[in-house]
Design a protein around this motif. Structure first.
Motif, short mmCIF file in Angstrom:
data_model
loop_
_atom_site.label_atom_id
_atom_site.label_comp_id
_atom_site.label_asym_id
_atom_site.label_seq_id
_atom_site.Cartn_x
_atom_site.Cartn_y
_atom_site.Cartn_z
N GLU A 17 -17.42 -8.46 -9.61
CA GLU A 17 -17.72 -7.03 -9.62
C GLU A 17 -18.37 -6.61 -10.93
OE1 GLU A 17 -17.73 -3.20 -7.81
OE2 GLU A 17 -17.33 -5.22 -7.00
N ASP A 25 -4.90 3.96 4.03
CA ASP A 25 -6.36 3.99 3.97
C ASP A 25 -6.90 3.34 2.70
OD1 ASP A 25 -6.57 5.29 6.41
OD2 ASP A 25 -6.31 7.26 5.48
N SER A 26 -6.02 2.98 1.78
CA SER A 26 -6.42 2.31 0.55
C SER A 26 -5.48 1.13 0.32
CB SER A 26 -6.36 3.29 -0.64
OG SER A 26 -6.82 2.65 -1.82
N ALA A 31 -6.28 -4.68 -4.85
CA ALA A 31 -6.54 -3.46 -4.08
C ALA A 31 -7.95 -3.55 -3.51
CB ALA A 31 -6.39 -2.22 -4.95
N ARG A 32 -8.10 -3.18 -2.28
CA ARG A 32 -9.43 -3.28 -1.66
C ARG A 32 -10.46 -2.41 -2.37
NH1 ARG A 32 -10.04 -0.43 3.96
NH2 ARG A 32 -10.16 1.33 2.48
N ASP A 33 -10.04 -1.20 -2.78
CA ASP A 33 -11.01 -0.23 -3.27
C ASP A 33 -11.23 -0.25 -4.77
OD1 ASP A 33 -11.20 0.62 -0.62
OD2 ASP A 33 -9.58 2.08 -0.87
N VAL A 34 -10.38 -0.96 -5.51
CA VAL A 34 -10.54 -1.04 -6.98
C VAL A 34 -10.43 -2.50 -7.42
CG1 VAL A 34 -9.94 1.30 -7.70
CG2 VAL A 34 -8.11 -0.30 -7.12
N TRP A 67 -9.86 -9.62 0.30
CA TRP A 67 -11.21 -9.10 0.16
C TRP A 67 -12.09 -9.93 -0.78
CZ3 TRP A 67 -6.82 -6.11 -1.01
CH2 TRP A 67 -6.31 -5.42 0.09
N SER A 108 0.82 -1.21 0.00
CA SER A 108 0.00 0.00 0.00
C SER A 108 0.85 1.26 0.00
CB SER A 108 -0.91 0.02 1.23
OG SER A 108 -1.64 -1.19 1.34
#
Length: 500
Positions: free
Chosen positions: A312, A249-250, A266-269, A336, A245
């Motif tokens: 997704e 936070d991401s 990546a958790r967010d993408v 995730w 990371s």
């Protein structure tokens, strides 16, 4: 004068030492994997070095057997204490010498052999000493009409111990205790056996041996206290989660299996791929799929990056055959992955396809690796015939292949083999001129018809362009450097080779 030594006690000692020595041999593969991977070269080096150690130990043990029984047993006890000491330091010695030896030797294959020799020859040598001594004592102490039986029983005890050690290491110790604790058990076994031999010999050196034994146990304790390189040590792999990371936070995580990265997420993408092979597999699968809600089957899960992206995107049923449940558990915890979004089969992918003849898929993705090599049973003509039988009419088989720019024998052979099965076989790679001799990442796309595009770009996370190699060039590689791989003959380790 030695103490009474019933045959059962000698047999027990021989069984215990033989079992412990084979545990070390099996554990050696796991210990080497984080440094050099797990391949044909690794196991060849391990088996050769361990057998060399046993052979030299047997020779020296034969020399010891010619001495008076008291001295022979005391020397053999000393050899077992030495086996305990060299086993106890193996974990930290490996970490100390692995990188310097690989750098000094240069050639990776010989580097593996050098590391194995440095760490595992002496434990095997000292563990090989007791067999001829104990056999000689058992024969000389037996009645004349029972000497053959005694000798046969000693050989049988050695074989039984070897079998027990192999089974214990593979099915119990490694997955439940880990390598350091397993070697601590082996060290303790050598210590107890060695001290017992000193006691049987009524040796005056018993106190000195006890001090050395305590040192061996202390060294095992140090190895146990040393942090493991693995986040999870499963029956199959040493698995690590590495935090990549840039922003806490991401989070972005890399999954390392043995010594190679096997996926990044990546958790967010969740739809962004971070490796060339994942970007190509993801984009080619969706572009070649016959419909938006296509079904897919994955050979290997790893970090589950692509199945997660498919979920997704809202595709159809996603089935993943991942042989190691620990890989799946780590993917759910650190990468995730929602287990409810995929159907997970914890079994070999070939068997999973073979035992479900009624299930057809629009896309089958091959992304299973042992070291940098695809497992041999997943690159043969027979397997590709099975995969094609499990595809829909407009389905696509995709496979990740790693090879070297100046060789391409593995790529050529896999293409040549696929062409025996599929009407259309394409090879995709990064659309850039490779450096001479560099390692290259390819994706092979096979099906009943070719792609209706010859180039695409995908974020990983920066935009990268990929293209299909020309048919004439692919044909030239396949015919000049390839061979048809079958279940009977598929030397994929030799074909991919390693750089000089």
């Amino acid at each position: 004068m030695t103490r009474t030594m019933p045959l059962w006690l000698l047999l027990t000692l021989q069984t215990a030492v033989s079992a412990a020595s084979l545990v070390v041999e099996i554990v050696a593969g796991r210990m080497l994997a984080p440094h050099v991977g797990m391949s044909l070269y690794t196991w060849t080096s391990i088996i050769a070095v361990v057998l060399a150690g046993f052979s030299a130990g047997h020779w020296w043990g034969g020399r010891l057997a010619e001495r008076p029984v008291e001295k022979a047993l005391a020397w053999t006890g000393g050899a077992l204490i030495a086996a305990a000491l060299t086993t106890a330091i193996a974990v930290n010695l490996l970490r100390l010498v692995a990188t310097p030896l690989l750098d000094a030797v240069g050639h990776p294959v010989w580097g593996i052999a050098a590391i194995t020799m440095a760490v595992f020859f002496l434990p095997s040598f000292f563990a090989g000493v007791p067999a001829p001594v104990l056999a000689h004592v058992s024969v000389t102490r037996a009645a004349p009409d029972q000497q053959g039986r005694a000798l046969g029983a000693m050989f049988a005890a050695g074989a039984i111990g070897a079998i027990a050690g192999t089974l214990l290491a593979g099915f119990l110790f490694i997955s439940w205790l880990g390598t350091s604790a397993t070697l601590a058990v082996v060290t303790a076994t050598y210590v107890v056996s060695g001290l017992l031999l000193f006691w049987l010999a009524r040796s005056a050196a018993l106190k000195i041996a006890a001090i050395a034994a305590l040192a061996a146990l202390a060294l095992s304790g140090i190895a146990l206290a040393t942090p493991s390189p693995c986040t999870v040590e499963s029956r199959y792999f040493c698995i690590r989660t590495v935090d990549m990371s840039a922003d806490p936070d991401s989070p972005v995580h890399l999954m390392v299996i043995d010594h190679l990265g096997h996926g990044m997420s990546a958790r967010d993408v969740p739809t962004v791929m971070f490796t060339e092979h994942a970007a190509m597999l993801d984009e080619l699968a969706r572009r070649r799929a016959p419909r938006a809600d296509f079904t897919s089957f994955f050979i290997g899960g790893g970090s589950y990056s692509i199945p997660r992206a498919f979920a997704e995107h809202g595709t159809g049923e996603i089935v993943v055959a991942e042989i190691d449940p620990a890989v799946t558990a780590l993917a759910e915890r650190d990468f995730w992955v929602d287990p409810d979004s995929v159907t997970i089969l914890h079994e070999d992918a070939r068997r999973a396809l073979l035992t479900r003849p009624d299930q057809l898929y629009d896309v089958i993705i091959g992304d299973a690796f042992t070291d940098v090599v695809v497992p041999v049973h997943l690159v043969t003509q027979e397997f590709f015939e099975l995969a094609r039988a499990r595809l829909t009419e407009d389905g696509t088989f995709l496979m990740n292949v790693i090879d070297y720019e100046d060789r391409l024998q593995a790529l050529g052979s896999i293409v040549q083999t696929m062409r025996q099965v599929f009407p259309s076989v394409e090879v995709w790679t990064h659309a850039a001129q490779p450096d001479p001799g560099s390692r290259m990442v390819f994706v092979i796309a096979a099906g009943n018809s070719p792609s209706d595009f010859d180039e695409f770009s995908a974020p990983m996370p920066f935009l990268m362009t990929f293209g299909a190699l020309g048919d004439r060039f692919v044909t030239q590689i396949a015919e000049a450097r390839g061979q048809v791989l079958t279940d009977d003959y598929a030397p994929i380790d030799r074909l991919i080779g390693r750089p000089d």
